[in-house]
Design a protein around this motif. Structure first.
Motif, PDB file in Angstrom:
ATOM      1  N   GLN A   1       0.825  -1.210   0.000  1.00  0.00           N
ATOM      2  CA  GLN A   1       0.000   0.000   0.000  1.00  0.00           C
ATOM      3  C   GLN A   1       0.856   1.256   0.000  1.00  0.00           C
ATOM      4  N   ALA A   2       1.940   1.258   0.789  1.00  0.00           N
ATOM      5  CA  ALA A   2       2.813   2.429   0.874  1.00  0.00           C
ATOM      6  C   ALA A   2       3.502   2.708  -0.459  1.00  0.00           C
ATOM      7  N   ILE A   3       3.968   1.637  -1.129  1.00  0.00           N
ATOM      8  CA  ILE A   3       4.592   1.807  -2.445  1.00  0.00           C
ATOM      9  C   ILE A   3       3.585   2.404  -3.435  1.00  0.00           C
ATOM     10  N   ALA A   4       2.341   1.894  -3.385  1.00  0.00           N
ATOM     11  CA  ALA A   4       1.312   2.404  -4.291  1.00  0.00           C
ATOM     12  C   ALA A   4       1.008   3.871  -4.016  1.00  0.00           C
ATOM     13  N   GLN A   5       0.860   4.214  -2.742  1.00  0.00           N
ATOM     14  CA  GLN A   5       0.530   5.599  -2.389  1.00  0.00           C
ATOM     15  C   GLN A   5       1.637   6.556  -2.796  1.00  0.00           C
ATOM     16  N   THR A   6       2.881   6.198  -2.476  1.00  0.00           N
ATOM     17  CA  THR A   6       4.005   7.062  -2.825  1.00  0.00           C
ATOM     18  C   THR A   6       4.170   7.156  -4.330  1.00  0.00           C
ATOM     19  N   GLY A   7       3.998   6.020  -5.017  1.00  0.00           N
ATOM     20  CA  GLY A   7       4.114   6.030  -6.474  1.00  0.00           C
ATOM     21  C   GLY A   7       3.076   6.908  -7.130  1.00  0.00           C
ATOM     22  N   LEU A   8       1.834   6.821  -6.660  1.00  0.00           N
ATOM     23  CA  LEU A   8       0.773   7.654  -7.225  1.00  0.00           C
ATOM     24  C   LEU A   8       1.012   9.138  -6.951  1.00  0.00           C
ATOM     25  N   THR A   9       1.724   9.439  -5.888  1.00  0.00           N
ATOM     26  CA  THR A   9       2.019  10.831  -5.555  1.00  0.00           C
ATOM     27  C   THR A   9       2.994  11.454  -6.543  1.00  0.00           C
ATOM     28  N   TYR A  10       3.967  10.659  -7.002  1.00  0.00           N
ATOM     29  CA  TYR A  10       5.069  11.236  -7.779  1.00  0.00           C
ATOM     30  C   TYR A  10       5.052  10.906  -9.267  1.00  0.00           C
ATOM     31  N   THR A  11       4.324   9.868  -9.677  1.00  0.00           N
ATOM     32  CA  THR A  11       4.393   9.493 -11.086  1.00  0.00           C
ATOM     33  C   THR A  11       3.611  10.466 -11.972  1.00  0.00           C
ATOM     34  N   ALA A  12       4.157  10.692 -13.163  1.00  0.00           N
ATOM     35  CA  ALA A  12       3.459  11.495 -14.165  1.00  0.00           C
ATOM     36  C   ALA A  12       3.085  10.630 -15.363  1.00  0.00           C
ATOM     37  N   ASP A  13       3.439   9.362 -15.300  1.00  0.00           N
ATOM     38  CA  ASP A  13       3.212   8.438 -16.401  1.00  0.00           C
ATOM     39  C   ASP A  13       1.893   7.698 -16.208  1.00  0.00           C
ATOM     40  N   GLY A  14       1.055   7.704 -17.231  1.00  0.00           N
ATOM     41  CA  GLY A  14      -0.250   7.079 -17.127  1.00  0.00           C
ATOM     42  C   GLY A  14      -0.190   5.582 -16.882  1.00  0.00           C
ATOM     43  N   TYR A  15       0.769   4.918 -17.550  1.00  0.00           N
ATOM     44  CA  TYR A  15       0.892   3.476 -17.362  1.00  0.00           C
ATOM     45  C   TYR A  15       1.356   3.141 -15.949  1.00  0.00           C
ATOM     46  N   ASP A  16       2.301   3.936 -15.439  1.00  0.00           N
ATOM     47  CA  ASP A  16       2.758   3.707 -14.065  1.00  0.00           C
ATOM     48  C   ASP A  16       1.624   3.941 -13.078  1.00  0.00           C
ATOM     49  N   LYS A  17       0.790   4.946 -13.347  1.00  0.00           N
ATOM     50  CA  LYS A  17      -0.341   5.207 -12.465  1.00  0.00           C
ATOM     51  C   LYS A  17      -1.252   3.988 -12.387  1.00  0.00           C
ATOM     52  N   GLU A  18      -1.515   3.353 -13.528  1.00  0.00           N
ATOM     53  CA  GLU A  18      -2.354   2.157 -13.529  1.00  0.00           C
ATOM     54  C   GLU A  18      -1.713   1.035 -12.717  1.00  0.00           C
ATOM     55  N   ARG A  19      -0.408   0.889 -12.837  1.00  0.00           N
ATOM     56  CA  ARG A  19       0.281  -0.166 -12.091  1.00  0.00           C
ATOM     57  C   ARG A  19       0.214   0.089 -10.587  1.00  0.00           C
ATOM     58  N   TYR A  20       0.393   1.338 -10.183  1.00  0.00           N
ATOM     59  CA  TYR A  20       0.316   1.661  -8.757  1.00  0.00           C
ATOM     60  C   TYR A  20      -1.110   1.479  -8.221  1.00  0.00           C
ATOM     61  N   GLU A  21      -2.095   1.792  -9.048  1.00  0.00           N
ATOM     62  CA  GLU A  21      -3.475   1.559  -8.633  1.00  0.00           C
ATOM     63  C   GLU A  21      -3.745   0.061  -8.456  1.00  0.00           C
ATOM     64  N   GLN A  22      -3.139  -0.753  -9.325  1.00  0.00           N
ATOM     65  CA  GLN A  22      -3.277  -2.200  -9.184  1.00  0.00           C
ATOM     66  C   GLN A  22      -2.627  -2.686  -7.880  1.00  0.00           C
ATOM     67  N   LEU A  23      -1.469  -2.126  -7.550  1.00  0.00           N
ATOM     68  CA  LEU A  23      -0.824  -2.485  -6.288  1.00  0.00           C
ATOM     69  C   LEU A  23      -1.695  -2.090  -5.103  1.00  0.00           C
ATOM     70  N   ARG A  24      -2.305  -0.910  -5.174  1.00  0.00           N
ATOM     71  CA  ARG A  24      -3.212  -0.464  -4.116  1.00  0.00           C
ATOM     72  C   ARG A  24      -4.371  -1.442  -3.951  1.00  0.00           C
ATOM     73  N   ASP A  25      -4.916  -1.900  -5.082  1.00  0.00           N
ATOM     74  CA  ASP A  25      -6.042  -2.832  -5.032  1.00  0.00           C
ATOM     75  C   ASP A  25      -5.602  -4.188  -4.474  1.00  0.00           C
ATOM     76  N   ILE A  26      -4.389  -4.610  -4.797  1.00  0.00           N
ATOM     77  CA  ILE A  26      -3.856  -5.866  -4.257  1.00  0.00           C
ATOM     78  C   ILE A  26      -3.719  -5.767  -2.745  1.00  0.00           C
ATOM     79  N   ALA A  27      -3.232  -4.627  -2.263  1.00  0.00           N
ATOM     80  CA  ALA A  27      -3.115  -4.439  -0.815  1.00  0.00           C
ATOM     81  C   ALA A  27      -4.480  -4.529  -0.152  1.00  0.00           C
ATOM     82  N   GLY A  28      -5.489  -3.915  -0.760  1.00  0.00           N
ATOM     83  CA  GLY A  28      -6.838  -4.005  -0.214  1.00  0.00           C
ATOM     84  C   GLY A  28      -7.348  -5.434  -0.187  1.00  0.00           C
ATOM     85  N   ALA A  29      -7.067  -6.196  -1.250  1.00  0.00           N
ATOM     86  CA  ALA A  29      -7.499  -7.592  -1.308  1.00  0.00           C
ATOM     87  C   ALA A  29      -6.799  -8.426  -0.246  1.00  0.00           C
ATOM     88  N   LEU A  30      -5.540  -8.145   0.010  1.00  0.00           N
ATOM     89  CA  LEU A  30      -4.800  -8.877   1.044  1.00  0.00           C
ATOM     90  C   LEU A  30      -5.420  -8.638   2.418  1.00  0.00           C
TER      91      LEU A  30
END
Length: 219
Positions: free
Chosen positions: A28-57
């Motif tokens: 979750q922390a990696i996803a939150q920090t990544g979403l804060t700093y990324t400007a790349d649309g594809y990276d944003k999608e990947r960080y959102e997926q990580l956030r969702d994985i953390a929620g599922a866990l």
């Protein structure tokens, strides 16, 4: 604390559960920090997926659904750091002040989250006043505890818990909207504790530090 009562299918103090909790928090922390700093649309999608994985866990060892956690994570912005929880150990005639929490009907040292702009000692005194009606002064930091390491139930965020020795300076005991009861208890006969907030080890170690004028405990 986090809205919604969390239940676990196994001993929350087990090494496997602690490791899984820490892993989900890191994702979750990696996803939150990544979403804060990324400007790349594809990276944003990947960080959102990580956030969702953390929620599922977290949903795997909770009574709440994954979307509940994902919704809470979505509200978190900025570089991810541990949250700060302040607690007060207040003694009167050798007994400890505890508050019965409304959300789980179990007991805890009075306290709560530190607000941005608060000094830690200001935060704990404010929380005591809000929860109990007592005015107190923080006289000493007894310990700084990593919540992940001491048998608390799983929790979505990494938390540092600061426990202060506080002395009464005024006020009168009264209930708040968050509490069902207030009372002083013999340390050897504690009521059922709100383990998401406090565990026996933290209380007993803090009492030992006061009794023996020992060094502040940390980690």
């Amino acid at each position: 604390m986090f809205g919604g009562k969390m239940t676990t299918p196994q001993d929350p103090s087990s090494s496997a559960m602690m490791a899984l909790t820490a892993l989900a928090q890191k994702i979750q922390a990696i996803a939150q920090t990544g979403l804060t700093y990324t400007a790349d649309g594809y990276d944003k999608e990947r960080y959102e997926q990580l956030r969702d994985i953390a929620g599922a866990l977290f949903a795997q060892f909770s009574s709440s659904e994954a979307q509940t956690f994902i919704g809470a994570f979505t509200q978190q912005e900025g570089y991810a750091t541990p949250k700060v929880d302040t607690r007060a150990l207040i003694l009167r005639a050798g007994k400890i002040l505890l508050v019965k929490e409304a959300d789980d009907s179990a007991w805890s040292l009075p306290g709560g989250w530190a607000d941005v702009g608060d000094r830690p000692s200001t935060a704990v005194c404010r929380e005591v006043m809000e929860e109990t009606g007592l005015q107190v002064e923080a006289t000493r930091l007894l310990g700084l505890w990593d919540r992940n390491l001491h048998g608390h139930p799983p929790y979505p965020w990494h938390v540092y818990k600061l426990i202060f020795h506080c002395r009464e300076t005024g006020g009168a005991m009264r209930l708040s909207q968050e509490s069902l009861d207030i009372g002083f208890f013999d340390p050897n006969h504690l009521p059922p504790l709100s383990l998401t907030r406090i565990v026996p080890e933290e209380i007993l170690t803090s009492l030992d530090i006061i009794k023996n004028a020992a060094d502040t405990w940390f980690d």
